[in-house]
Write an enzyme that holds these catalytic residues in place. Structure first.
Site, PDB file in Angstrom:
ATOM      1  N   THR A 128      -0.805  -6.493  -6.643  1.00 44.61           N
ATOM      2  CA  THR A 128       0.004  -6.387  -7.851  1.00 44.61           C
ATOM      3  C   THR A 128       0.907  -5.158  -7.896  1.00 44.61           C
ATOM      4  O   THR A 128       0.553  -4.092  -7.360  1.00 44.61           O
ATOM      5  CB  THR A 128      -0.923  -6.363  -9.084  1.00 44.61           C
ATOM      6  OG1 THR A 128      -0.187  -5.925 -10.223  1.00 44.61           O
ATOM      7  CG2 THR A 128      -2.095  -5.405  -8.902  1.00 44.61           C
ATOM      8  N   GLU A 130       1.139  -3.420 -10.355  1.00 41.86           N
ATOM      9  CA  GLU A 130       0.414  -2.392 -11.120  1.00 41.86           C
ATOM     10  C   GLU A 130      -0.053  -1.252 -10.208  1.00 41.86           C
ATOM     11  O   GLU A 130      -0.341  -0.158 -10.688  1.00 41.86           O
ATOM     12  CB  GLU A 130      -0.788  -3.006 -11.840  1.00 41.86           C
ATOM     13  CG  GLU A 130      -0.420  -3.905 -13.005  1.00 41.86           C
ATOM     14  CD  GLU A 130       0.160  -3.175 -14.205  1.00 41.86           C
ATOM     15  OE1 GLU A 130      -0.437  -2.175 -14.637  1.00 41.86           O
ATOM     16  OE2 GLU A 130       1.214  -3.596 -14.698  1.00 41.86           O
ATOM     17  N   TYR A 152      -7.805  -1.682 -14.172  1.00 42.07           N
ATOM     18  CA  TYR A 152      -7.395  -2.878 -13.421  1.00 42.07           C
ATOM     19  C   TYR A 152      -6.695  -2.474 -12.131  1.00 42.07           C
ATOM     20  O   TYR A 152      -7.014  -2.966 -11.043  1.00 42.07           O
ATOM     21  CB  TYR A 152      -6.467  -3.722 -14.302  1.00 42.07           C
ATOM     22  CG  TYR A 152      -5.711  -4.822 -13.569  1.00 42.07           C
ATOM     23  CD1 TYR A 152      -6.314  -6.042 -13.268  1.00 42.07           C
ATOM     24  CD2 TYR A 152      -4.371  -4.638 -13.192  1.00 42.07           C
ATOM     25  CE1 TYR A 152      -5.609  -7.052 -12.608  1.00 42.07           C
ATOM     26  CE2 TYR A 152      -3.666  -5.634 -12.531  1.00 42.07           C
ATOM     27  CZ  TYR A 152      -4.284  -6.841 -12.244  1.00 42.07           C
ATOM     28  OH  TYR A 152      -3.596  -7.828 -11.591  1.00 42.07           O
ATOM     29  N   LYS A 156      -7.685  -3.065  -8.216  1.00 36.37           N
ATOM     30  CA  LYS A 156      -6.803  -3.806  -7.305  1.00 36.37           C
ATOM     31  C   LYS A 156      -6.402  -2.956  -6.094  1.00 36.37           C
ATOM     32  O   LYS A 156      -6.107  -3.476  -5.029  1.00 36.37           O
ATOM     33  CB  LYS A 156      -5.551  -4.274  -8.061  1.00 36.37           C
ATOM     34  CG  LYS A 156      -5.791  -5.500  -8.956  1.00 36.37           C
ATOM     35  CD  LYS A 156      -5.851  -6.783  -8.128  1.00 36.37           C
ATOM     36  CE  LYS A 156      -5.935  -8.019  -8.990  1.00 36.37           C
ATOM     37  NZ  LYS A 156      -5.944  -9.271  -8.215  1.00 36.37           N
TER      38      LYS A 156
END
Ligand code: NAP
Ligand code: G4F
Length: 372
Positions: A128, A130, A152, A156
């Site tokens: 991601t 992110e 999160y 990840k």
């Protein structure tokens, strides 16, 4: 040889589009589902019963279930899409997020090794944007340093590195797609885009008074999920395993998304004020029945939707994906994406309203003994 795909997260937005894509390509598709008190698999209901589509119970937090399933299915490709994917929720459930989004990736890799499939099974990891978090450069590409900025993203990041490690340590074909935000009419209803398109449709049809949002200045590179699942497949068809940034290369704010979504629902907004005091006020409407909305505040800001740390400047550079995968990042524009989501939600709200009227009428008739 038959291509056999195993998809974790098959019930999610991406899992549903990827299943359709792979079935169309002639794959045998296996998906992991988990037990829930309501068996309502809306996004894949239309695929159930398709001869090449099979569902199995397993869980990303249960190694044994994954080892047994990989052994039974003998996949040639695994798409690891399962995750607790909501960034704000990861602040409330950080341990669960780490278990599924970080250790879950390790469990999949080990399930492949335990079944001695490292030389025959390719693995795609749903990574991601992110990871760029508190961004260190714009736009972001495959060489931009990571700076994860939520539980999160930290989970990840582990997933990204463990995939890279297994690729180098065991010579496995496993790689990450670093996907920027991608949305659709199947997007979960608490992600900002879908929350906005549903609210615009409800407000335009008199079912909601006001939409409350968090940070309107946040910038995202939003693409269409249906276009992005093709890249997941393309990434696994390359000769050598490599990681790719998948993005449109175009950036917009949450405020811009909101303005455009309301416009498609027939409501023109004007934003006034700053930070928590900012408001989206209706300045005109296309439907004369909505004249009463003019002058009203239809969008307001609530602290409830602010995050302890927020990622505010995501903008992807898809140059490598364009060159090596031959992928067109602009096949669905931002404007088309917003339009298709609003059109879908306008129809959904109208249909829900008819269904609810029928239910109410039926209840009334039953009560009066008019129908048995
Ligand atoms: P989504 O709609 O939230 O779907 C998540 C899927 O993971 C669901 O099928 C969910 O199952 C499953 N899942 C969650 N916990 C699980 C567990 N413990 N065991 C088995 N399955 C579990 O997410 P999405 O938008 O399709 O995203 C797919 C993947 O891409 C995710 O890994 C996400 O983090 C990543 N990603 C998404 C985006 C984006 O913009 N959409 C961008 C970059 C990366 P239930 O239906 O049972 O909950
Ligand atoms: O729609 P969002 O919740 O998506 P976010 O946090 O970018 O995460 C999504 O995209 C990631 C890829 O970059 C995925 F990895 C992840 O799994 C997920 O699919 O929020 C987008 C932005 C944020 O800055 C948030 O603060 O919108 C801002 N926002 C403003 N008001 C809001 C709201 N977000 C949500 N969910 N709800 C609001 O009311």
């Amino acid at each position: 040889m038959q291509n056999i795909a195993l998809i974790t997260g098959v019930t999610g937005q991406d899992g549903s589009y990827l299943s359709e894509f792979l079935l169309d390509k002639g794959y045998e598709v296996h998906g992991i589902i988990r037990r829930s008190s309501v068996d309502f698999r809306e996004r894949i209901a239309h695929l159930e019963g398709t001869p090449n589509f099979h569902l199995h119970y397993a869980d990303m937090s249960d190694s044994m279930s994954l080892v047994k399933l990989v052994g039974k299915v003998q996949p040639t490709e695994i798409y690891n899409l399962a995750a607790q994917s909501h960034v704000q929720v990861s602040f409330d459930a950080p341990e669960f997020t780490a278990d599924v989004d970080a250790v879950g990736v390790l469990r999949i890799l080990e399930a492949v090794r335990t079944n001695h499939l490292e030389n025959t099974c390719r693995i795609y990891q749903a990574s991601t944007s992110e990871l760029y978090g508190k961004v260190e450069e714009v736009p972001q590409n495959e060489n931009t340093p990571f700076h994860p900025y939520s539980p999160y993203a930290v989970a990840k990041l582990y997933g990204f590195w463990i995939v890279k490690e297994y690729r180098e340590a065991y010579n496995m074909y496993c790689c990450s797609g670093i996907l920027f935000n991608h949305e659709s009419e199947r997007r979960g209803e608490t992600f900002v885009t879908r929350k906005i398109t549903l609210a615009a449709a409800r407000i335009a049809q008199g079912k909601q008074e006001c939409l409350y949002l968090g940070n309107l200045d946040s910038l995202r590179d939003w693409g269409y999920a249906k276009d992005y699942v093709e890249c997941m497949w393309l990434i696994l068809q390359q000769e050598k395993p490599e990681d790719f940034v998948i993005a449109t290369g175009v950036q917009h704010s949450v405020r811009e998304f909101t303005e455009l979504a309301f416009r498609h629902a027939g409501i023109e907004l004007k934003f006034e004020g700053k930070d928590l005091e900012e408001k989206g006020i209706c300045v005109s409407v296309t439907n004369p029945e909505n004249e009463h909305l003019v002058g009203k505040t239809l969008v307001a800001v609530s602290e409830d939707f602010y995050r302890p740390t927020d990622v505010v400047n995501l903008w992807g550079d898809p140059t490598k994906a364009k060159a090596k995968l031959g992928w067109n990042p602009q096949s669905t524009s931002f404007e088309q994406l917003v339009q298709l989501m609003v059109e879908h939600d306008m129809a959904k709200v109208a249909a829900d309203s008819v269904a609810s009227k029928v239910r109410t009428n039926l209840a009334e008739y039953l009560e009066k003994g008019l129908v048995k």
